[in-house]
Scaffold this motif. Sequence first.
Motif, PDB file in Angstrom:
ATOM      1  N   LYS A 545      -1.232   0.109   7.827  1.00 30.67           N
ATOM      2  CA  LYS A 545      -0.836  -1.215   7.354  1.00 30.67           C
ATOM      3  C   LYS A 545      -1.658  -1.651   6.125  1.00 30.67           C
ATOM      4  O   LYS A 545      -1.087  -2.068   5.101  1.00 30.67           O
ATOM      5  CB  LYS A 545      -0.983  -2.234   8.484  1.00 30.67           C
ATOM      6  CG  LYS A 545      -0.849  -3.690   8.057  1.00 30.67           C
ATOM      7  CD  LYS A 545       0.491  -3.953   7.353  1.00 30.67           C
ATOM      8  CE  LYS A 545       0.666  -5.418   7.015  1.00 30.67           C
ATOM      9  NZ  LYS A 545      -0.331  -5.922   6.063  1.00 30.67           N
ATOM     10  N   PRO A 546      -2.997  -1.590   6.143  1.00 29.16           N
ATOM     11  CA  PRO A 546      -3.753  -1.965   4.933  1.00 29.16           C
ATOM     12  C   PRO A 546      -3.405  -1.082   3.731  1.00 29.16           C
ATOM     13  O   PRO A 546      -3.357  -1.582   2.593  1.00 29.16           O
ATOM     14  CB  PRO A 546      -5.213  -1.778   5.358  1.00 29.16           C
ATOM     15  CG  PRO A 546      -5.196  -1.880   6.830  1.00 29.16           C
ATOM     16  CD  PRO A 546      -3.890  -1.300   7.271  1.00 29.16           C
ATOM     17  N   LEU A 547      -3.157   0.199   3.973  1.00 32.06           N
ATOM     18  CA  LEU A 547      -2.812   1.096   2.868  1.00 32.06           C
ATOM     19  C   LEU A 547      -1.482   0.698   2.242  1.00 32.06           C
ATOM     20  O   LEU A 547      -1.332   0.698   1.009  1.00 32.06           O
ATOM     21  CB  LEU A 547      -2.766   2.544   3.356  1.00 32.06           C
ATOM     22  CG  LEU A 547      -2.494   3.610   2.289  1.00 32.06           C
ATOM     23  CD1 LEU A 547      -3.580   3.577   1.207  1.00 32.06           C
ATOM     24  CD2 LEU A 547      -2.416   4.990   2.936  1.00 32.06           C
ATOM     25  N   MET A 548      -0.513   0.329   3.076  1.00 38.20           N
ATOM     26  CA  MET A 548       0.788  -0.116   2.549  1.00 38.20           C
ATOM     27  C   MET A 548       0.634  -1.419   1.764  1.00 38.20           C
ATOM     28  O   MET A 548       1.305  -1.619   0.737  1.00 38.20           O
ATOM     29  CB  MET A 548       1.789  -0.309   3.684  1.00 38.20           C
ATOM     30  CG  MET A 548       2.432   0.983   4.166  1.00 38.20           C
ATOM     31  SD  MET A 548       3.324   1.880   2.872  1.00 38.20           S
ATOM     32  CE  MET A 548       4.424   0.622   2.234  1.00 38.20           C
ATOM     33  N   THR A 549      -0.226  -2.309   2.221  1.00 39.49           N
ATOM     34  CA  THR A 549      -0.462  -3.563   1.496  1.00 39.49           C
ATOM     35  C   THR A 549      -1.012  -3.288   0.102  1.00 39.49           C
ATOM     36  O   THR A 549      -0.611  -3.936  -0.883  1.00 39.49           O
ATOM     37  CB  THR A 549      -1.435  -4.450   2.289  1.00 39.49           C
ATOM     38  OG1 THR A 549      -0.883  -4.731   3.573  1.00 39.49           O
ATOM     39  CG2 THR A 549      -1.684  -5.760   1.559  1.00 39.49           C
ATOM     40  N   ILE A 550      -1.918  -2.340  -0.008  1.00 47.75           N
ATOM     41  CA  ILE A 550      -2.491  -1.994  -1.319  1.00 47.75           C
ATOM     42  C   ILE A 550      -1.460  -1.312  -2.203  1.00 47.75           C
ATOM     43  O   ILE A 550      -1.326  -1.617  -3.402  1.00 47.75           O
ATOM     44  CB  ILE A 550      -3.731  -1.096  -1.121  1.00 47.75           C
ATOM     45  CG1 ILE A 550      -4.853  -1.890  -0.448  1.00 47.75           C
ATOM     46  CG2 ILE A 550      -4.214  -0.531  -2.456  1.00 47.75           C
ATOM     47  CD1 ILE A 550      -6.070  -1.065  -0.092  1.00 47.75           C
TER      48      ILE A 550
END
Length: 592
Positions: A545-550
Amino acid sequence: MAAPKKGRRSPGGQGRPGRVLALILIAMVALIGGMFASGDTTPRLGIDLAGGTSFTLEAKNEPGKPNAINKTNMDTAVGIMDRRVNGLGVSESEVQTQGAKHIIVNIPKGTNAKQARQQVGTTAKLGFRPVLTSAPGVKSPEPKPSASVGDKDKAKDKGDKSKDDKTKPSGSPSATASPQGRAVTDALKANPAVDPSAPAKDGKAGSDKKDPKAPTPTPVPGDVAALQKQLAALDCSTPASRAKASEAAAAAKASDPIVACKTDGSAKEILGPVAVEGTGVDKASAVIDTQQGKGWIVQLKFTKDGAKKFADVTGKLATQQPPQNQFAIVLDGEVVSDPSVTSSIAGGQAEISGGFTQESSRDLANVLSYGALPLSFDVVNETTVSPALGGEQLRAGLIAGAIGLILVVIYLVAYYRGLALVALASLLVSAILTYTIMVLLGIALGFALNLPAVCGAIVAIGITADSFIVYFERIRDEIREGRSLRPAVERGWPRARRTILVSDFVSFLAAAVLFVVTVGKVQGFAFTLGLTTLLDVVVVFFFTKPLMTILARRKFFASGHPWSGLDPKRLGVKPPLRASRRPAAPVDPKEA
């Protein structure tokens, strides 16, 4: 639509995704560092993959117990042995009956087979005995005639010194006067039952003028001179001599005094009769003392009867002078520890301390916790198990897993294109966490990887990939509704999150039930499946999830590049939604 409140964080930590990624990367580095620091970088393997040792135990008939070898006692022995072996940190061990009076024990490679054999077969004769006198563990020099009495005894018996020298044993370090001026041999001469010759000397030996309120050491039956001679001759400096001494001490009656060595050979002691039997111990556990800095200790919990006896004997010992204020914990004829007592230990709980390592404290706690075997056993056969068959099956399983993984990668690249990089990175993180945790569990708890456990890890690949697919499809659905990538990532996450949690909960529940209701190798499959399911939740929440946000902020993905996997044309995107034309209610409120 109302604008979001200022400062409000969206689900998944959109405001600071970099911190979340840093957190999981730090955890990975810590786990990998711990693995390399331990010196072991490969998981422990079960007996089917690495081989091991198999030995056969045969039950013996004991005098007075003609019908002791029966199914009930054999099943009880199997249960105790299984718990003892697993308590040693040996997972995937196999303990089972064979015929009417044989038990087969299989121990994986990497385990001390000699230690395991001793643990499963020992009867664990435990007793708490008062310490009467102590000396260094080496053999004492030949005795020389000398008066070994306290200062007051010297003054009173000065005229009979030559006579006393002939009758009182000397030359043993235990005959040295204590700091209080009283010879430690007084503990052996406190009663005529200890030294029959004492009353013949006009009542002076062992009963000189003393405070009538002073405590009297517990009477000990036996020959004092013989005990002192045995103590002087005993050598505890070598394993062979200690083994011989422990065998003789273990064979003594509980009501008789004994001469025993400490387990490390540092001291030898004369001990009084057993004050508390080992059956008075209800439970024992090995823990590390972080408050007082004692290191590893063994905590004991006594039964109701054992607690009363222990409180009584410690209350009496607390009134004595060193070394008579000590009690020895004697296990199979060896002194495990001989702590001193300053007050009565009531409440039914105590601890054994004194230079334990994690392994030694755990070994002692296991034997004490699981009690004595209902039967005596002899090891009649010991063989080495070859891992050849398991190795072939492992290679076949790994090949099948590799083929499955390649097919999953091909599907992800063909269908999701750029998003496949996110899925592959998440799979890599999951694999690293799984591997390092299995290695560390093998070191800390003795977890051994067998063939079913490998199958559980392979099945977990599909479970983990399914979580990524659920999230990616939610994002693509939001884009089809005409939203740009950044809001699509955030709006799709709550719905995908619920689906992922429900799916993983079902998988974990199935693994937990399987682990509880099954035995043996199937538990390895259930354990690995449950572990990888939990790690899937960790990876999706703290990495994917954090990687997709970035990545949603990067032009390659945000602009819908044809190779990003988010191409609006390929997804059949509707016209962009406007605030004035936005429908009042969702078109499709259903969730997958």
